[in-house]
Design an enzyme around this catalytic site. Structure first.
Site, PDB file in Angstrom:
ATOM      1  CG  ASP A   1       7.583  -1.850 -28.395  1.00 47.23           C
ATOM      2  OD1 ASP A   1       8.636  -2.502 -28.560  1.00 47.23           O
ATOM      3  OD2 ASP A   1       6.661  -2.248 -27.664  1.00 47.23           O
ATOM      4  CD1 TRP A   2      13.598  -4.072 -31.839  1.00 47.20           C
ATOM      5  CD2 TRP A   2      13.152  -2.288 -30.583  1.00 47.20           C
ATOM      6  NE1 TRP A   2      14.785  -3.592 -31.336  1.00 47.20           N
ATOM      7  CE2 TRP A   2      14.541  -2.495 -30.567  1.00 47.20           C
ATOM      8  CE3 TRP A   2      12.636  -1.203 -29.870  1.00 47.20           C
ATOM      9  CZ2 TRP A   2      15.429  -1.680 -29.873  1.00 47.20           C
ATOM     10  CZ3 TRP A   2      13.517  -0.381 -29.165  1.00 47.20           C
ATOM     11  CH2 TRP A   2      14.886  -0.618 -29.167  1.00 47.20           C
TER      12      TRP A   2
END
Length: 857
Positions: free
Chosen positions: A248-249
């Protein structure tokens, strides 16, 4: 008899990955890998910017582009300049209980991705509805792992049959948003396996996704981007996942632990824990270059599958890719099939409230601000920008005959924020350096200035100092106009030469995505004269928690609404409109301010005075139909006071057209609830989403959703699987073996209909004496059937071995159902529980029509 769609765990792989190309891919990957030096290899494991991986022309590798989903394909730009088809939300898709519809949605999204130059779609989300307070539940499918897995598998197949990679997320335990960047979710082995991991396992085995995204959170003390036991041991080892694992970012925290934990790509770039830091630890001997090679192989395989690696064909032949799909038609069909008719009672002793008796209508009152301003999406990374949205008001006006008068009254607002400035405004955004130099200027369709990943040409995070949203406004009416400013940083609003606001706005928390997605709002008023153009400028100097170095995240907004009567006058106007109509259609809603990535819900109430509006309209007109636009459960305190309640979820861009189809009877509402709908938040079995000292104990074990409601004395407002149609069904026969169920149903109504046959298993008193504590019943399979008036339909539904199994050791007994504490899993595994089971053919979890017994040895 018509064809049916039957589902236990879905059947065989549909061939979305061409098996005869796997050898070619392996050989091409090895050739490409052999040509790379260490610095190039580690660069491939780190995003070069917000959405892309770097190209390596020397080996024929093109830049691989990713984009958010799941309801559309936004592309690399967070704005409306390149619009996207906006499909109904994932809960609406799950409400169809039809993986073939999910597959159709995937085909369309792949077409959109190819149009936008996107190779990998960051969807679907298959986390579970553990608690109704989860802020991102509109982006997930269901409280049930089987339904989630089957719908998710259909979606993944569709996307990848279109030649685009799907990224199943968020692995695992990202079931709430509070402290999501750091929370340690303590999940015992049994619920982890039987609930939270099961949808991912189903998708890996039945849809072969090309990518998985690991979550921000920890599970049992280990950050998911570093969770070797779950990623390397379970995902890759036990299940055989051969795809790419992307973070995930900004979720990747540590170089060595992430690589050893099985993370392939750290996003976004340019600065991550990979790239140069990874090369350093390899040269220092802390990790072997062969470990880097394993990750690079998976990135190159993803590139090969998506057609980004020269010299090898993509996984899907371009001639086999579905094309020419009508996005509006798909959006409309999904929206109406996902509508769930919760209640449909007779009006005045006559026919049921829905479908409407169109020939008998003379005046229809459409009520609610959400009827005029359609609520079609939740907030956060799921945001897309459709070219046009059909509101409920527009859809009904277009569909009703010319002789029917349609009146509208806003009544009450769903929105808690001031809407973005649009009508009457002419705006542009000016990007400025610290010395006042103009770096870029772009036109604005409304008052939102936003970007994530790419700023206008000539603008960088380093040279940008301020942005001015400037232009003019031509009021159509005079009086006290409300303006609002929002953003994280310094804002100064000038209207007609007067400074109305000059100050700093900042959120309370430190989640950078919340600062971006849910900024603080400040309101002011200005007295304006009708027809007199006024100059307006909002200056913004960014200042707040960064999304990450070089990410180019930017958001601020100018809001505006016209002078209007006070709230009480608006409700009274709606009541008068309802009293003079044959039918009152009230549209109520949540918005992205209530349901969004980045924060959880505080309650389940509809925002504003919408509940009061419904109650007062229903008192004025006994034929009141309420349409609920919400991505997840909301309290409906007035539900017994109205004859009809229709749930349309977040219905996508064709919201109004689909709603008219259903209300006027052109199409039946085909949906069934994918999650239990409580009458009150206080009744819900699981309401804890806030960690204590950084930990959140899943102490309820396997008892979430309908599994938990079965143990409570309080009944929900509407059970899992509930939904009414416009016809009636008789369940005629049920035949079962330990391997499958055959059910025959008959349409006893006077029109074509659709039924979702649900199969539940329930242990009897003759179950094995050493069996652990289990729910009263659980979903084991389902089938979608259709039939005309008087016709029958038959479905054969497999009973998979897993439906009779629990996770744990033979010595655990009832302790296996608990949650929270970590323990050794050395002796754990799937254990088939012998004994006698009831097999129940049902219309919902609480409406069981036929039963039989089966003995499992």
């Amino acid at each position: 008899m018509t064809d049916d769609q039957t589902h236990g765990p879905a059947g065989a792989d549909t061939g979305l990955l061409a098996r005869d190309r796997a050898h070619d891919h392996t050989a091409a990957v090895e050739r490409a890998l052999a040509a790379l030096d260490l610095d190039t290899k580690v660069g491939l494991l780190s995003g070069q910017d917000m959405w892309t991986l770097p190209a390596v022309p020397a080996i024929g590798l093109r830049s691989l582009v990713m984009s958010d989903g799941p309801v559309g394909v936004r592309g690399q730009d967070w704005n409306a300049e390149d619009p996207s088809v906006a499909l109904p939300g994932p809960t609406a898709l799950a409400a169809t209980w039809d993986p073939e519809l999910a597959r159709r949605a995937g085909h369309l999204l792949a077409q959109e991705a190819r149009r936008k130059g996107v190779h990998v779609l960051l969807a679907p989300t298959v986390n579970l509805h553990r608690s109704p307070l989860g802020g991102r539940h509109f982006e997930c499918y269901s409280e049930d792992p089987l339904l989630t897995g089957v719908i998710g598998a259909g979606y993944v197949r569709g996307v990848q049959e279109g030649g685009v990679g799907a990224t199943v997320k968020h692995f695992v335990g990202n079931d709430a948003e509070t402290e999501r960047l750091t929370v340690d979710n303590r999940i015992a082995p049994r619920p982890l396996r039987e609930l939270y991991l099961m949808p991912f396992e189903h998708l890996v085995e039945n849809a072969r996704p090309w990518a998985v995204m690991t979550a921000y959170n920890q599970v049992n003390g280990s950050i998911m981007t570093e969770h070797r036991a779950l990623v390397q041991g379970v995902l890759r080892g036990e299940w055989g996942f051969d795809g790419c694992n992307v973070s995930d970012w900004t979720a990747a925290r540590d170089t060595v632990r992430a690589l050893r934990g099985g993370l392939d790509v750290a996003m976004p770039g340019p600065r991550t824990v990979y790239g140069a830091p990874l090369a350093e630890v390899v040269r220092a001997g802390e990790v072997a270059e062969s470990e880097v090679d394993d990750a690079v192989r998976r990135v190159l395989l993803l590139a090969a599958r998506t057609g980004c690696l020269d010299g090898v064909p993509a996984a899907v032949d371009p001639s086999a890719v579905p094309q020419g799909i009508d996005g509006r038609a798909v959006a409309r069909d999904l929206a109406r099939r996902g509508c769930v008719l919760l209640r449909n009672e007779p009006v005045g002793g006559a026919r049921r409230a829905l479908p409407l008796d169109v020939p008998g209508l003379r005046r229809v009152a459409v009520i609610g601000a959400a009827a005029r301003d359609a609520r079609v999406l939740g907030g956060g990374s799921a945001t897309v920008f459709p070219e046009a949205v059909v509101s409920p008001l527009e859809g009904l006006r277009a569909a009703l005959p010319d002789g029917v008068e349609v009146t509208f009254a806003a009544g009450a607002e769903a929105r808690t924020r001031v809407p973005s400035a649009r009508d009457g405004f002419t705006l542009r955004a000016r990007y400025l350096a610290a010395d006042g130099q103009l770096l870029a200027e772009t036109p604005q369709v409304d008052g939102k200035v936003q970007a994530m990943g790419r700023l206008p040409r000539g603008v960088t995070r380093q040279n940008l100092h301020a942005v001015e949203l400037t232009g003019s406004y031509l009021p159509q009416c005079g009086g006290s106009h409300t303006f609002a400013v929002s953003g994280t940083g310094e804002l100064r609003l000038t209207v007609g030469g007067a400074v109305l606001f000059d100050g700093r706005c900042a959120p309370e928390g430190d989640d950078p995505f919340e600062a971006f997605l849910n900024p603080v709002e400040r309101r002011v008023t200005a007295e304006l004269t009708a027809g007199e153009r006024t100059e307006v400028t909002l200056r913004f100097v960014p200042g707040g928690p960064e999304l990450g170095e070089g990410l180019g995240g930017l958001y601020f907004a100018l809001g505006h609404h016209l002078p209007r009567p006070d709230a009480e006058e608006r409700i009274e106007e709606a009541v008068r409109a309802a009293a003079g109509a044959d039918v009152a259609i009230v549209v109520v809603a949540t918005t992205e301010e209530v349901e969004s990535e980045g924060f959880d819900r505080r309650d389940l109430r509809l925002p504003g005075r919408q509940d009061e509006l419904v109650t007062r309209v229903a008192a004025a007109n006994p034929h009141t139909v309420v349409v609920v636009n919400a991505g997840a459960p909301v309290e409906l305190p007035w539900r017994e006071k109205v004859p009809a309640v229709l749930l349309s979820w977040f219905p996508g861009q064709e919201a109004g057209a689909a709603l008219a189809d259903v209300l006027l009877g052109a199409h039946e509402p085909g949906g069934r609830l994918p999650t239990t709908w409580p009458a009150r938040l206080a009744d819900a079995p699981v309401t804890t989403v806030k960690p204590t000292d950084g930990r959140l104990a899943y102490s309820e074990g396997v008892f979430i959703g309908y599994r938990a409601w079965q143990r409570f004395a309080v009944a929900p407002a509407y059970p899992f699987g509930h939904g009414l149609g416009y016809t009636d069904w008789e369940y005629e026969s049920l035949d079962t073996t330990p391997d499958s169920v055959r059910v025959r149903v008959r349409n006893t109504g006077d029109r074509q209909g659709r039924e979702v046959i649900q199969i539940y298993l329930a242990p009897t008193a003759d179950a094995a004496p050493d069996a652990p504590e289990r729910p009263d019943r659980w979903l084991a399979g389902f089938a979608v059937v259709e039939a005309g008036p008087g016709e029958s339909a038959e479905a054969e539904i497999p009973l998979p071995d897993r439906a009779f199994a629990v996770w744990g050791s033979a010595s655990e007994g009832s302790a296996a159902s608990g949650g929270g504490a970590q323990r050794s899993e050395a002796d754990d595994g799937w254990r088939r529980i012998k004994g006698v089971y009831r097999v129940e053919a049902a219309h919902s979890a609480e409406d069981r029509r036929l039963t039989a017994e089966v003995t499992v040895g």
